[in-house]
Design a protein around this motif. Structure first.
Motif, PDB file in Angstrom:
ATOM      1  N   ASP A  84       0.846  -1.191   0.000  1.00 23.22           N
ATOM      2  CA  ASP A  84       0.000   0.000   0.000  1.00 23.22           C
ATOM      3  C   ASP A  84       0.883   1.243   0.000  1.00 23.22           C
ATOM      4  OD1 ASP A  84      -0.870  -0.342   3.549  1.00 23.22           O
ATOM      5  OD2 ASP A  84       1.007   0.126   2.570  1.00 23.22           O
ATOM      6  N   ILE A  85       0.247   2.402  -0.159  1.00 25.66           N
ATOM      7  CA  ILE A  85       0.933   3.690  -0.068  1.00 25.66           C
ATOM      8  C   ILE A  85       0.168   4.524   0.953  1.00 25.66           C
ATOM      9  CG2 ILE A  85       1.676   5.767  -1.276  1.00 25.66           C
ATOM     10  CD1 ILE A  85       1.791   4.130  -3.842  1.00 25.66           C
ATOM     11  N   GLN A  86       0.810   4.871   2.029  1.00 23.60           N
ATOM     12  CA  GLN A  86       0.170   5.591   3.113  1.00 23.60           C
ATOM     13  C   GLN A  86       0.510   7.077   3.060  1.00 23.60           C
ATOM     14  OE1 GLN A  86       0.943   3.682   6.873  1.00 23.60           O
ATOM     15  NE2 GLN A  86       0.304   1.672   6.132  1.00 23.60           N
ATOM     16  N   GLY A  87      -0.261   7.864   3.814  1.00 25.94           N
ATOM     17  CA  GLY A  87      -0.044   9.304   3.876  1.00 25.94           C
ATOM     18  C   GLY A  87      -0.980  10.085   2.984  1.00 25.94           C
ATOM     19  N   VAL A  88      -1.739   9.393   2.129  1.00 28.29           N
ATOM     20  CA  VAL A  88      -2.662  10.051   1.207  1.00 28.29           C
ATOM     21  C   VAL A  88      -4.007   9.331   1.245  1.00 28.29           C
ATOM     22  CG1 VAL A  88      -0.888  10.924  -0.350  1.00 28.29           C
ATOM     23  CG2 VAL A  88      -1.793   8.638  -0.686  1.00 28.29           C
ATOM     24  N   SER A  89      -4.995   9.948   0.666  1.00 33.71           N
ATOM     25  CA  SER A  89      -6.320   9.343   0.609  1.00 33.71           C
ATOM     26  C   SER A  89      -6.311   8.135  -0.316  1.00 33.71           C
ATOM     27  CB  SER A  89      -7.349  10.361   0.109  1.00 33.71           C
ATOM     28  OG  SER A  89      -7.067  10.730  -1.230  1.00 33.71           O
ATOM     29  N   ALA A  90      -7.305   7.283  -0.187  1.00 29.61           N
ATOM     30  CA  ALA A  90      -7.393   6.081  -1.009  1.00 29.61           C
ATOM     31  C   ALA A  90      -7.403   6.390  -2.509  1.00 29.61           C
ATOM     32  CB  ALA A  90      -8.632   5.270  -0.617  1.00 29.61           C
ATOM     33  N   VAL A 108       6.610  -4.234  -0.602  1.00 25.30           N
ATOM     34  CA  VAL A 108       7.006  -2.859  -0.315  1.00 25.30           C
ATOM     35  C   VAL A 108       5.804  -2.051   0.131  1.00 25.30           C
ATOM     36  CG1 VAL A 108       8.963  -2.871  -1.896  1.00 25.30           C
ATOM     37  CG2 VAL A 108       6.742  -2.132  -2.717  1.00 25.30           C
ATOM     38  N   ARG A 109       6.046  -1.165   1.071  1.00 25.99           N
ATOM     39  CA  ARG A 109       5.020  -0.241   1.557  1.00 25.99           C
ATOM     40  C   ARG A 109       5.542   1.174   1.375  1.00 25.99           C
ATOM     41  NH1 ARG A 109       3.286  -1.795   6.956  1.00 25.99           N
ATOM     42  NH2 ARG A 109       1.444  -2.601   5.900  1.00 25.99           N
ATOM     43  N   GLY A 110       4.706   2.027   0.800  1.00 28.00           N
ATOM     44  CA  GLY A 110       5.124   3.399   0.536  1.00 28.00           C
ATOM     45  C   GLY A 110       4.503   4.390   1.491  1.00 28.00           C
ATOM     46  N   TYR A 111       5.195   5.509   1.680  1.00 31.04           N
ATOM     47  CA  TYR A 111       4.709   6.632   2.487  1.00 31.04           C
ATOM     48  C   TYR A 111       4.989   7.896   1.683  1.00 31.04           C
ATOM     49  CZ  TYR A 111       5.523   3.028   6.038  1.00 31.04           C
ATOM     50  OH  TYR A 111       5.561   1.836   6.738  1.00 31.04           O
ATOM     51  N   LEU A 112       3.953   8.688   1.425  1.00 30.22           N
ATOM     52  CA  LEU A 112       4.103   9.897   0.615  1.00 30.22           C
ATOM     53  C   LEU A 112       3.772  11.127   1.447  1.00 30.22           C
ATOM     54  CD1 LEU A 112       4.601  11.112  -2.231  1.00 30.22           C
ATOM     55  CD2 LEU A 112       2.139  10.881  -2.642  1.00 30.22           C
ATOM     56  N   SER A 113       4.583  12.170   1.298  1.00 36.25           N
ATOM     57  CA  SER A 113       4.313  13.449   1.955  1.00 36.25           C
ATOM     58  C   SER A 113       4.712  14.564   1.006  1.00 36.25           C
ATOM     59  CB  SER A 113       5.081  13.571   3.274  1.00 36.25           C
ATOM     60  OG  SER A 113       6.478  13.548   3.042  1.00 36.25           O
ATOM     61  N   ALA A 114       4.226  15.770   1.271  1.00 35.86           N
ATOM     62  CA  ALA A 114       4.521  16.911   0.405  1.00 35.86           C
ATOM     63  C   ALA A 114       4.704  18.154   1.250  1.00 35.86           C
ATOM     64  CB  ALA A 114       3.394  17.122  -0.606  1.00 35.86           C
ATOM     65  N   SER A 115       5.512  19.063   0.747  1.00 33.30           N
ATOM     66  CA  SER A 115       5.706  20.346   1.425  1.00 33.30           C
ATOM     67  C   SER A 115       5.892  21.430   0.375  1.00 33.30           C
ATOM     68  CB  SER A 115       6.923  20.286   2.360  1.00 33.30           C
ATOM     69  OG  SER A 115       8.082  19.927   1.635  1.00 33.30           O
ATOM     70  N   GLY A 173       7.062  25.749  -6.431  1.00 27.78           N
ATOM     71  CA  GLY A 173       6.416  24.449  -6.589  1.00 27.78           C
ATOM     72  C   GLY A 173       6.281  23.724  -5.269  1.00 27.78           C
ATOM     73  N   ALA A 174       6.515  22.428  -5.291  1.00 31.14           N
ATOM     74  CA  ALA A 174       6.400  21.621  -4.078  1.00 31.14           C
ATOM     75  C   ALA A 174       7.425  20.493  -4.120  1.00 31.14           C
ATOM     76  CB  ALA A 174       4.992  21.039  -3.953  1.00 31.14           C
ATOM     77  N   THR A 175       7.856  20.075  -2.935  1.00 28.61           N
ATOM     78  CA  THR A 175       8.778  18.955  -2.809  1.00 28.61           C
ATOM     79  C   THR A 175       8.022  17.753  -2.257  1.00 28.61           C
ATOM     80  OG1 THR A 175      10.680  20.396  -2.419  1.00 28.61           O
ATOM     81  CG2 THR A 175      10.881  18.100  -1.721  1.00 28.61           C
ATOM     82  N   PHE A 176       8.118  16.632  -2.953  1.00 31.21           N
ATOM     83  CA  PHE A 176       7.436  15.407  -2.542  1.00 31.21           C
ATOM     84  C   PHE A 176       8.467  14.404  -2.042  1.00 31.21           C
ATOM     85  CE2 PHE A 176       4.741  17.488  -5.600  1.00 31.21           C
ATOM     86  CZ  PHE A 176       3.463  17.336  -5.071  1.00 31.21           C
ATOM     87  N   ALA A 177       8.166  13.811  -0.909  1.00 30.38           N
ATOM     88  CA  ALA A 177       9.045  12.779  -0.335  1.00 30.38           C
ATOM     89  C   ALA A 177       8.300  11.458  -0.363  1.00 30.38           C
ATOM     90  CB  ALA A 177       9.425  13.136   1.099  1.00 30.38           C
ATOM     91  N   LEU A 178       8.932  10.448  -0.946  1.00 31.34           N
ATOM     92  CA  LEU A 178       8.325   9.117  -0.995  1.00 31.34           C
ATOM     93  C   LEU A 178       9.307   8.105  -0.431  1.00 31.34           C
ATOM     94  CD1 LEU A 178       5.909   7.407  -1.776  1.00 31.34           C
ATOM     95  CD2 LEU A 178       6.893   7.082  -4.029  1.00 31.34           C
ATOM     96  N   ILE A 179       8.841   7.368   0.559  1.00 32.64           N
ATOM     97  CA  ILE A 179       9.654   6.334   1.204  1.00 32.64           C
ATOM     98  C   ILE A 179       9.066   4.977   0.843  1.00 32.64           C
ATOM     99  CG2 ILE A 179      10.320   5.321   3.419  1.00 32.64           C
ATOM    100  CD1 ILE A 179      10.246   8.130   4.602  1.00 32.64           C
ATOM    101  N   SER A 207       7.883  10.432  11.571  1.00 30.55           N
ATOM    102  CA  SER A 207       6.611  10.796  10.960  1.00 30.55           C
ATOM    103  C   SER A 207       5.949   9.645  10.210  1.00 30.55           C
ATOM    104  CB  SER A 207       6.821  11.954   9.988  1.00 30.55           C
ATOM    105  OG  SER A 207       7.724  11.572   8.970  1.00 30.55           O
ATOM    106  N   VAL A 208       6.633   8.511  10.116  1.00 31.35           N
ATOM    107  CA  VAL A 208       6.111   7.388   9.341  1.00 31.35           C
ATOM    108  C   VAL A 208       5.350   6.434  10.246  1.00 31.35           C
ATOM    109  CG1 VAL A 208       6.730   5.385   7.954  1.00 31.35           C
ATOM    110  CG2 VAL A 208       7.946   7.525   7.643  1.00 31.35           C
ATOM    111  N   PRO A 209       4.083   6.124   9.921  1.00 32.77           N
ATOM    112  CA  PRO A 209       3.321   5.186  10.753  1.00 32.77           C
ATOM    113  C   PRO A 209       3.941   3.804  10.722  1.00 32.77           C
ATOM    114  CG  PRO A 209       2.180   5.625   8.692  1.00 32.77           C
ATOM    115  CD  PRO A 209       3.329   6.577   8.763  1.00 32.77           C
TER     116      PRO A 209
END
Length: 216
Positions: A57-63, A94-101, A106-112, A202-204
């Motif tokens: 799955d990818i967490q940090g965002v809506s379904a 693999v499990r993903g975690y997405l965040s943005a700032s 523009g914006a910087t996106f971090a994906l783990i 910050s990662v669940p």
């Protein structure tokens, strides 16, 4: 002009000149760049295809955003010869975690991506930053162009890590590959050292429902 007065004028002039130099230097400072990441590089002559993987799955965002990013990532992964398969058949999950700032312009996106082996042990952490010009800092407002950039960078990082896994090396069918896999089997390992899987606050940590149940 008295010598003392002349000396003071020279000192003042030098002080002003120095101040001007400092100001000019500050104005010419380059814009801050994204920090260098420490992810693996792709092993030469080894395709990631030999080490199959499933996306939990990818967490940090809506379904809806997670599902859309997963679809775009799937395409990007296949273009890089990543072998995506069912969770029950995969060598790795693999499990993903997405965040943005927000960032200037523009914006910087971090994906783990956390990579788990068949025994549900986390063996690698892949992290990267992607700057998207003109993007907003809201994950719910992220568009296809931004998701495509995020997916492409992440797929490249994952392909590099998978190319260093014993299964991918074995698939390369070289004598050195067979020796490497034999050594890994003796040690009881299922992956080679890479980016340390340090936990981010910050990662669940708890598995998400759905496909993530494979990690339980």
């Amino acid at each position: 002009m008295p010598a003392r007065a002349a000396k003071l004028l020279i000192i003042c002039g030098l002080t002003a000149l120095a101040a001007g130099c400092v100001e000019t230097t500050a104005q010419r400072e380059p814009q801050p760049q994204l920090p260098q990441r420490t992810n693996m590089v792709q092993r030469e002559g080894v395709s990631p295809h030999g080490a199959s993987v499933a996306i939990a799955d990818i967490q940090g965002v809506s379904a809806p955003v997670s599902g859309h990013l997963s679809a775009i990532f799937t395409q990007a992964a296949r273009e890089r010869d990543i072998n995506l398969t069912d969770a029950k058949a995969a060598n790795y999950l693999v499990r993903g975690y997405l965040s943005a700032s927000p960032a200037e312009g523009g914006a910087t996106f971090a994906l783990i991506w956390d990579v788990y082996d068949a025994k549900k042990r986390r063996t690698q952490r892949i992290d990267d930053l992607v700057f998207v010009k003109g993007a907003s800092g809201s994950l719910e407002a992220v568009d296809d162009a931004a998701l495509t950039q995020i997916a492409a960078k992440s797929a490249g990082d994952l392909a590099a890590v998978l190319s260093n896994m014993p299964e991918a090396i074995a698939a390369a069918s070289s004598p050195s590959a067979k020796a490497f896999v034999a050594k890994a089997s003796e040690d009881g390992t299922t992956s080679v050292p890479g980016t340390p899987p340090a936990m981010a606050a910050s990662v669940p940590q708890e598995p998400a429902p759905g496909a993530a149940a494979a990690l339980r």
